[in-house]
Design a protein around this motif. Structure first.
Motif, PDB file in Angstrom:
ATOM      1  N   VAL A 145       0.838  -1.199   0.000  1.00  0.00           N
ATOM      2  CA  VAL A 145       0.000   0.000   0.000  1.00  0.00           C
ATOM      3  C   VAL A 145       0.873   1.248   0.000  1.00  0.00           C
ATOM      4  N   ARG A 146       1.899   1.243   0.851  1.00  0.00           N
ATOM      5  CA  ARG A 146       2.789   2.402   0.919  1.00  0.00           C
ATOM      6  C   ARG A 146       3.503   2.615  -0.417  1.00  0.00           C
ATOM      7  N   TRP A 147       4.015   1.536  -0.997  1.00  0.00           N
ATOM      8  CA  TRP A 147       4.716   1.619  -2.273  1.00  0.00           C
ATOM      9  C   TRP A 147       3.785   2.195  -3.354  1.00  0.00           C
ATOM     10  N   TRP A 148       2.550   1.696  -3.366  1.00  0.00           N
ATOM     11  CA  TRP A 148       1.572   2.133  -4.360  1.00  0.00           C
ATOM     12  C   TRP A 148       1.229   3.616  -4.197  1.00  0.00           C
ATOM     13  N   LEU A 149       0.927   4.012  -2.962  1.00  0.00           N
ATOM     14  CA  LEU A 149       0.443   5.368  -2.723  1.00  0.00           C
ATOM     15  C   LEU A 149       1.551   6.413  -2.768  1.00  0.00           C
ATOM     16  N   GLU A 150       2.783   6.005  -2.572  1.00  0.00           N
ATOM     17  CA  GLU A 150       3.880   6.966  -2.643  1.00  0.00           C
ATOM     18  C   GLU A 150       4.284   7.295  -4.078  1.00  0.00           C
ATOM     19  N   ARG A 151       3.802   6.519  -5.052  1.00  0.00           N
ATOM     20  CA  ARG A 151       4.057   6.858  -6.440  1.00  0.00           C
ATOM     21  C   ARG A 151       3.205   8.067  -6.819  1.00  0.00           C
ATOM     22  N   ALA A 152       3.817   9.025  -7.509  1.00  0.00           N
ATOM     23  CA  ALA A 152       3.136  10.297  -7.783  1.00  0.00           C
ATOM     24  C   ALA A 152       1.836  10.118  -8.553  1.00  0.00           C
ATOM     25  N   SER A 153       1.785   9.112  -9.418  1.00  0.00           N
ATOM     26  CA  SER A 153       0.608   8.954 -10.278  1.00  0.00           C
ATOM     27  C   SER A 153      -0.518   8.170  -9.628  1.00  0.00           C
ATOM     28  N   PHE A 154      -0.312   7.636  -8.397  1.00  0.00           N
ATOM     29  CA  PHE A 154      -1.332   6.816  -7.755  1.00  0.00           C
ATOM     30  C   PHE A 154      -1.872   7.546  -6.529  1.00  0.00           C
ATOM     31  N   SER A 155      -3.061   8.055  -6.638  1.00  0.00           N
ATOM     32  CA  SER A 155      -3.681   8.765  -5.518  1.00  0.00           C
ATOM     33  C   SER A 155      -4.835   7.986  -4.909  1.00  0.00           C
ATOM     34  N   THR A 156      -5.216   6.873  -5.523  1.00  0.00           N
ATOM     35  CA  THR A 156      -6.293   6.037  -4.989  1.00  0.00           C
ATOM     36  C   THR A 156      -5.822   4.589  -4.925  1.00  0.00           C
ATOM     37  N   LEU A 157      -6.552   3.801  -4.170  1.00  0.00           N
ATOM     38  CA  LEU A 157      -6.247   2.386  -4.014  1.00  0.00           C
ATOM     39  C   LEU A 157      -7.337   1.582  -4.720  1.00  0.00           C
ATOM     40  N   PRO A 158      -6.969   0.641  -5.618  1.00  0.00           N
ATOM     41  CA  PRO A 158      -7.998  -0.065  -6.398  1.00  0.00           C
ATOM     42  C   PRO A 158      -8.652  -1.224  -5.660  1.00  0.00           C
ATOM     43  N   VAL A 159      -8.308  -1.454  -4.398  1.00  0.00           N
ATOM     44  CA  VAL A 159      -8.863  -2.564  -3.626  1.00  0.00           C
ATOM     45  C   VAL A 159      -9.288  -2.045  -2.261  1.00  0.00           C
ATOM     46  N   THR A 160     -10.079  -2.854  -1.560  1.00  0.00           N
ATOM     47  CA  THR A 160     -10.364  -2.623  -0.144  1.00  0.00           C
ATOM     48  C   THR A 160      -9.544  -3.616   0.670  1.00  0.00           C
ATOM     49  N   VAL A 161      -8.866  -3.122   1.693  1.00  0.00           N
ATOM     50  CA  VAL A 161      -8.082  -3.990   2.575  1.00  0.00           C
ATOM     51  C   VAL A 161      -8.774  -4.041   3.926  1.00  0.00           C
ATOM     52  N   ALA A 162      -9.004  -5.246   4.428  1.00  0.00           N
ATOM     53  CA  ALA A 162      -9.652  -5.442   5.722  1.00  0.00           C
ATOM     54  C   ALA A 162      -8.667  -6.070   6.691  1.00  0.00           C
ATOM     55  N   PHE A 163      -8.463  -5.428   7.819  1.00  0.00           N
ATOM     56  CA  PHE A 163      -7.652  -5.968   8.904  1.00  0.00           C
ATOM     57  C   PHE A 163      -8.644  -6.511   9.929  1.00  0.00           C
ATOM     58  N   THR A 164      -8.813  -7.826   9.946  1.00  0.00           N
ATOM     59  CA  THR A 164      -9.913  -8.438  10.691  1.00  0.00           C
ATOM     60  C   THR A 164      -9.448  -9.060  12.006  1.00  0.00           C
ATOM     61  N   VAL A 165     -10.389  -9.123  12.947  1.00  0.00           N
ATOM     62  CA  VAL A 165     -10.137  -9.707  14.264  1.00  0.00           C
ATOM     63  C   VAL A 165     -10.731 -11.115  14.336  1.00  0.00           C
ATOM     64  N   ASP A 166     -10.280 -11.875  15.313  1.00  0.00           N
ATOM     65  CA  ASP A 166     -10.937 -13.119  15.745  1.00  0.00           C
ATOM     66  C   ASP A 166     -10.790 -14.289  14.776  1.00  0.00           C
ATOM     67  N   GLU A 167      -9.846 -14.238  13.840  1.00  0.00           N
ATOM     68  CA  GLU A 167      -9.699 -15.377  12.927  1.00  0.00           C
ATOM     69  C   GLU A 167      -9.281 -16.634  13.682  1.00  0.00           C
ATOM     70  N   GLU A 168      -8.440 -16.474  14.697  1.00  0.00           N
ATOM     71  CA  GLU A 168      -7.996 -17.626  15.483  1.00  0.00           C
ATOM     72  C   GLU A 168      -9.039 -18.059  16.510  1.00  0.00           C
ATOM     73  N   GLY A 169     -10.136 -17.310  16.576  1.00  0.00           N
ATOM     74  CA  GLY A 169     -11.223 -17.667  17.476  1.00  0.00           C
ATOM     75  C   GLY A 169     -12.384 -18.239  16.698  1.00  0.00           C
ATOM     76  N   ALA A 170     -13.501 -17.510  16.692  1.00  0.00           N
ATOM     77  CA  ALA A 170     -14.707 -17.980  16.010  1.00  0.00           C
ATOM     78  C   ALA A 170     -14.879 -17.380  14.624  1.00  0.00           C
ATOM     79  N   GLY A 171     -13.921 -16.566  14.172  1.00  0.00           N
ATOM     80  CA  GLY A 171     -14.036 -15.939  12.851  1.00  0.00           C
ATOM     81  C   GLY A 171     -15.071 -14.834  12.792  1.00  0.00           C
ATOM     82  N   LEU A 172     -15.324 -14.163  13.930  1.00  0.00           N
ATOM     83  CA  LEU A 172     -16.387 -13.148  13.968  1.00  0.00           C
ATOM     84  C   LEU A 172     -16.087 -11.959  13.071  1.00  0.00           C
ATOM     85  N   GLY A 173     -14.814 -11.566  12.980  1.00  0.00           N
ATOM     86  CA  GLY A 173     -14.477 -10.395  12.181  1.00  0.00           C
ATOM     87  C   GLY A 173     -14.882 -10.550  10.732  1.00  0.00           C
TER      88      GLY A 173
END
Length: 362
Positions: free
Chosen positions: A110-138
């Motif tokens: 993400v940092r590499w992509w956004l630090e390039r002068a021509s890239f001001s948006t991100l073409p994906v959504t990134v989710a940092f989720t909780v509880d994967e090692e538990g019940a997968g609630l996130g």
């Protein structure tokens, strides 16, 4: 930025922040601070109580959702820790491959992509989720709230593109005996011996031993066994937790019925702790092809198609009708162990693939 040094330092930083399941907030706040300098929006998605997922570039219908879980199993397992240390290209520590290595890689991409002068948006959504090692609630909450065209779940697959995931049936089995003084063996009924005899017959279950081209065979893991006492006693109770792996061709209900018939036939008490169905998607799905193209462009390598034998967040996205694949740096076999580690060179390769993937979806 100097990629290898940045990724190494970032992973050390992430490992140093404990994020055992249920206690992910400190790491999430660190990520919020780390990403606050970019123009891409961040949002918290409530999960349970004060727990939340963190979404970078949140969209209701993103073309691609990339999921990385932030929680880990406890640092110490079976009384043995997993301290942070380095050996040349290897970096050890709890979460090094499962999945803070992937977390460091996506942050670098993400940092590499956004630090390039021509890239001001991100073409994906990134989710940092909780509880994967538990019940997968996130991921369960997230899958109910958004409708991505495809999902990439980052887990340690050694960069193999996994289009299949094994199912899991976890059961608790209990044997009753008759406690007695340990010298009067004949006056008691040993619950440990009784349960061990039953466990030795598990291989007779008909669904075990079946093979799948990407997942290997259906089998089981005796995860936990406890009974008796060091004192001079014939044990009156014994308990086991057994985790059965089954395959996409095997129906969860049928597997559960056969296991239940087994414990009833053995005269044991039984309880289903968890059922996670398997799944498999066609390798021709666009998300598979585009990740394959990113691998070729970034590393000059053809995609290796495989399967993962562990439950992952991908199951929740698949259940919601989203084509989901699992991919990432690191080796699953060393996760959840005192020797958990990852190769920094593999993280660098993963960053390059992720940037190429952004270009494929951009």
């Amino acid at each position: 930025m100097e990629l290898e040094g940045w990724v190494r330092a970032k992973l050390r930083e992430l490992i140093a922040i404990p994020s055992e399941t249920g206690h992910e907030t400190a790491l999430l706040r660190h990520l919020e601070d780390d990403l606050a300098g970019f123009a891409v929006p961040l949002a918290r998605q409530p999960v349970s109580g004060d727990r939340y997922n963190l979404l970078l570039n949140p969209l209701p219908e993103p073309a691609l959702l990339i999921d990385v879980h932030v929680d880990t199993v406890p640092i110490g397992l079976e009384g043995v820790g997993c301290p942070l240390r380095e050996e040349d290209d290897l970096l050890y520590g709890r979460g090094a491959c499962d999945a803070k290595g992937s977390l460091a890689a996506i942050l670098a991409a993400v940092r590499w992509w956004l630090e390039r002068a021509s890239f001001s948006t991100l073409p994906v959504t990134v989710a940092f989720t909780v509880d994967e090692e538990g019940a997968g609630l996130g991921s369960e909450v997230l899958a109910a709230a958004i409708r991505p065209q495809a999902a990439l779940v980052m887990e340690p697959t050694e960069m193999v593109v996994c289009v299949a995931q094994a199912g899991s049936l976890v059961v608790r089995l209990k044997a009753q005996g008759l406690a007695a003084h340990g010298s009067e063996i004949e006056q008691g009924r040993n619950a440990c011996e009784r349960l061990l005899r039953s466990l030795s017959a598990l291989s007779s279950l008909s669904f075990l031993g079946r093979e799948h081209a990407l997942l290997g065979r259906a089998t089981y893991n005796l995860r936990y066994l406890h009974g008796g006492t060091p004192e001079l006693v014939v044990p009156g109770r014994c308990e086991a937790v057994v985790d059965f792996r089954f395959l996409p061709s095997q129906e969860p209900d049928a597997v559960q019925r056969e296991v239940q018939a087994f414990w009833e036939g053995e005269g044991l008490e039984g309880e289903v702790v968890e059922v996670a169905p398997p799944y498999e998607i066609e390798p021709g799905q666009p998300v598979v092809r585009l990740l394959g193209s990113a691998l070729r462009r970034a590393l000059g390598q053809e995609a290796v198609i495989g399967g993962i034998k562990s439950w992952t967040n991908a199951e929740n996205y698949h259940a919601a009708g989203v084509p989901a694949i699992i991919w990432g740096p690191g080796r699953l076999a060393v996760a959840h162990s005192p020797r958990e580690h990852i190769r920094v060179s593999e993280l660098v390769a993963a960053v390059k693939v992720l940037v190429a993937l952004f270009e494929e979806w951009g």
